[in-house]
Design a protein around this motif. Structure first.
Motif, short mmCIF file in Angstrom:
data_model
loop_
_atom_site.label_atom_id
_atom_site.label_comp_id
_atom_site.label_asym_id
_atom_site.label_seq_id
_atom_site.Cartn_x
_atom_site.Cartn_y
_atom_site.Cartn_z
N VAL A 1 -16.47 70.23 -43.49
CA VAL A 1 -17.61 70.79 -42.69
C VAL A 1 -17.40 71.83 -42.19
O VAL A 1 -18.47 72.68 -41.88
CB VAL A 1 -17.70 69.71 -41.56
CG1 VAL A 1 -19.00 69.99 -40.70
CG2 VAL A 1 -17.95 68.15 -42.33
N SER A 2 -16.29 72.33 -41.62
CA SER A 2 -16.19 73.58 -40.98
C SER A 2 -16.44 74.72 -41.95
O SER A 2 -17.09 75.72 -41.59
CB SER A 2 -14.72 73.63 -40.23
OG SER A 2 -14.44 73.02 -39.52
N ALA A 3 -15.54 74.61 -43.04
CA ALA A 3 -15.97 75.58 -44.16
C ALA A 3 -17.79 75.61 -44.63
O ALA A 3 -17.94 77.06 -44.71
CB ALA A 3 -15.28 75.30 -45.40
N VAL A 4 -18.12 74.65 -44.71
CA VAL A 4 -19.56 74.78 -45.05
C VAL A 4 -20.37 75.33 -44.14
O VAL A 4 -21.29 76.30 -44.30
CB VAL A 4 -19.91 73.35 -45.64
CG1 VAL A 4 -21.56 73.02 -45.83
CG2 VAL A 4 -19.19 72.74 -46.83
N GLY A 5 -20.20 74.90 -43.00
CA GLY A 5 -21.32 75.31 -41.74
C GLY A 5 -21.03 76.82 -41.70
O GLY A 5 -22.04 77.45 -41.23
N GLN A 6 -19.75 77.54 -41.73
CA GLN A 6 -19.88 78.91 -41.40
C GLN A 6 -20.56 79.56 -42.46
O GLN A 6 -21.38 80.51 -42.23
CB GLN A 6 -18.29 79.19 -41.46
CG GLN A 6 -17.49 78.79 -40.41
CD GLN A 6 -15.94 78.97 -40.63
OE1 GLN A 6 -15.47 79.43 -41.70
NE2 GLN A 6 -15.09 78.34 -39.73
N LEU A 7 -20.44 79.27 -43.88
CA LEU A 7 -21.26 79.95 -44.73
C LEU A 7 -22.67 79.61 -44.77
O LEU A 7 -23.66 80.65 -44.75
CB LEU A 7 -20.69 79.33 -46.30
CG LEU A 7 -21.44 79.93 -47.39
CD1 LEU A 7 -20.82 81.74 -47.52
CD2 LEU A 7 -21.10 79.54 -48.74
N ALA A 8 -23.02 78.39 -44.57
CA ALA A 8 -24.48 78.21 -44.55
C ALA A 8 -25.32 78.75 -43.32
O ALA A 8 -26.46 79.21 -43.28
CB ALA A 8 -24.87 76.65 -44.25
N ALA A 9 -24.57 79.06 -42.24
CA ALA A 9 -25.07 79.72 -40.96
C ALA A 9 -25.44 81.20 -41.35
O ALA A 9 -26.47 81.58 -40.48
CB ALA A 9 -24.00 79.69 -39.94
N ASN A 10 -24.83 82.03 -42.31
CA ASN A 10 -25.35 83.13 -42.59
C ASN A 10 -26.82 83.06 -43.11
O ASN A 10 -27.68 84.35 -43.07
CB ASN A 10 -24.38 83.93 -43.84
CG ASN A 10 -22.93 84.03 -43.21
OD1 ASN A 10 -22.78 84.43 -41.97
ND2 ASN A 10 -21.83 83.95 -44.10
#
Length: 425
Positions: free
Chosen positions: A157-166
């Motif tokens: 979740v942490s990895a996906v959230g950072q990318l999607a936030a961009n």
């Protein structure tokens, strides 16, 4: 007739000049030999020039190209609402693959039942790791995902959230670890803190103030210990005895005996067992074995007890636990079995509710569809597991019931709320 005198005169003159110059040079050299050397010339250093290094070029944030968004042939001429579903379908663990497939089946069931033709579900495999989840998320985002459902584990979740936030894409994940929520990440799960608060709140209303507890060793045990201590203290209760135990059945004997010895004929009124499955079935009989009578001491659990097989465990007869209201989930199980011929794991219903949520929000105008204001609507949403709403910190608040285990099956003894609005009397 030649004139030798005339031709010799220039040579004589040249010789005389040469001698004169030589004498002058020798005289200057002799004079110079008696002088002290002068001081060296003063050299003024050049001014110091401050050199400003060129700015370090920041790595550009992730962006995407709308011209490359996925648009299947059968949806030509319309703009689909792309919903990615990230799950560890290819995990090395069989139970994780089974759960992933059940979540996917439940998601498809919701898509079929609500029959929204403009929803495009895009499943992607994460492998169960942060790197795998990041790759899957990039594939989904490159394909135009408007919303990401999943993944399952906290590090994913942490990895996906950072990318999607961009690219301002929200994530509705299935992890119960509250530390990975917040920002664009919302956790559609069964929060541990909510379970603990609900059961302690109900027990307190029944006059229970003194507790014992047995916690599993490890990260989960530490989290549930902290949640239970906080919940009991907030209601002016006290945890008078506790112990931690390993996962093997043999290692449970000594911790159970220590907690039982602290009972002393009435030192506590309830014992908290935040365990499930085969571990709970091994642990629960040890307390009666060491003379803690379930008729005198109330056994309390968490949502892990939402398991029909526990009704066959005599030590748990009369025990209490929190869970979503069972009516909606029972109906979901009937429809799932009809569609797929099997009973899914308990949390498979999260896949159904996640897609139901996406479909409900898809009816809003495009500019409002998955905005934070829509996702954190204070009125919340209704799913097969009852009402829920996302809080600004990414956590989920649920309306939970309290159930009692009986030989014929668990029954609701305190209903779940049907609205988040305060009751008016």
């Amino acid at each position: 007739m030649t004139k030798p005198a005339a031709s010799a005169r220039p040579g004589l003159l040249n010789a005389t000049r040469a001698a004169l110059f030589l004498g002058m040079a020798l005289t200057l050299a002799a004079c110079g030999g008696n002088r002290q050397p002068g001081p060296p010339p003063q050299v003024t250093p050049p001014p110091k020039v401050e050199v400003t290094p060129p700015p370090i070029a920041e790595k550009p944030a992730y962006t995407r190209d709308p011209s490359r968004f996925y648009n299947p042939a059968y949806m030509a001429g319309e703009e689909p609402i792309r919903v990615a579903l990230l799950l560890p379908f290819n995990s090395s663990r069989q139970n994780v693959r089974t759960l992933s497939n059940a979540l996917y089946n439940a998601a498809q069931l919701a898509l079929f039942e609500f029959d929204r033709g403009n929803i495009l579900l895009m499943p992607k495999s994460t492998g169960g790791s942060a790197d795998g989840a990041r790759r899957a998320a990039k594939e989904a985002l490159d394909a135009g995902a408007d919303l990401i459902l999943g993944p399952l584990f906290a590090e994913e979740v942490s990895a996906v959230g950072q990318l999607a936030a961009n690219v301002n894409v929200p994530v509705v994940a299935f992890s119960s670890d509250s530390s990975v929520g917040g920002g664009n990440v919302h956790l559609l799960s069964f929060p541990l803190d909510e379970d603990v608060d609900r059961i302690v709140d109900y027990a307190t209303l029944q006059g229970i103030t003194r507790y014992a507890a047995l916690y599993p060793q490890g990260t989960y045990g530490n989290r549930v210990r902290a949640a239970f201590q906080q919940a009991v203290s907030a209601r002016t209760g006290e945890v008078v005895a506790s112990a931690s135990y390993p996962s093997n059945a043999q290692g449970m004997y000594d911790p159970a005996q220590r907690v039982a010895s602290a009972y002393g004929g009435g030192n506590y009124h309830a014992v908290f067992l935040p365990e499930g499955g085969s571990e709970l079935k091994s642990l629960a009989p040890l307390l009666p074995y060491y003379d803690v009578d379930p008729r005198d001491v109330k056994f309390l659990g968490t949502g892990l007890w939402d398991d029909p097989s526990l009704t066959r465990e005599p030590p748990l007869n009369g025990a209490w636990y929190p869970a979503p209201p069972p009516e909606g989930h029972d109906q979901f199980l009937i429809r799932y079995r009809r569609a797929y011929g099997s009973t899914p794991p308990r949390i498979a219903s999260l896949g159904y509710d996640a897609v139901s949520l996406a479909i409900a929000l898809s009816t809003l105008p495009r500019s409002e569809r998955f905005r934070p204001e829509a996702l954190t609507n204070p009125d919340g949403f209704a799913g097969v597991d009852g009402i829920f709403r996302f809080m600004p910190d990414g956590s989920t608040e649920r309306g939970l019931a309290v159930l009692e285990i009986r030989p014929g099956g668990a029954v609701v003894i305190d209903p779940a709320p049907t609205s988040f609005q305060p009751q008016v009397f």
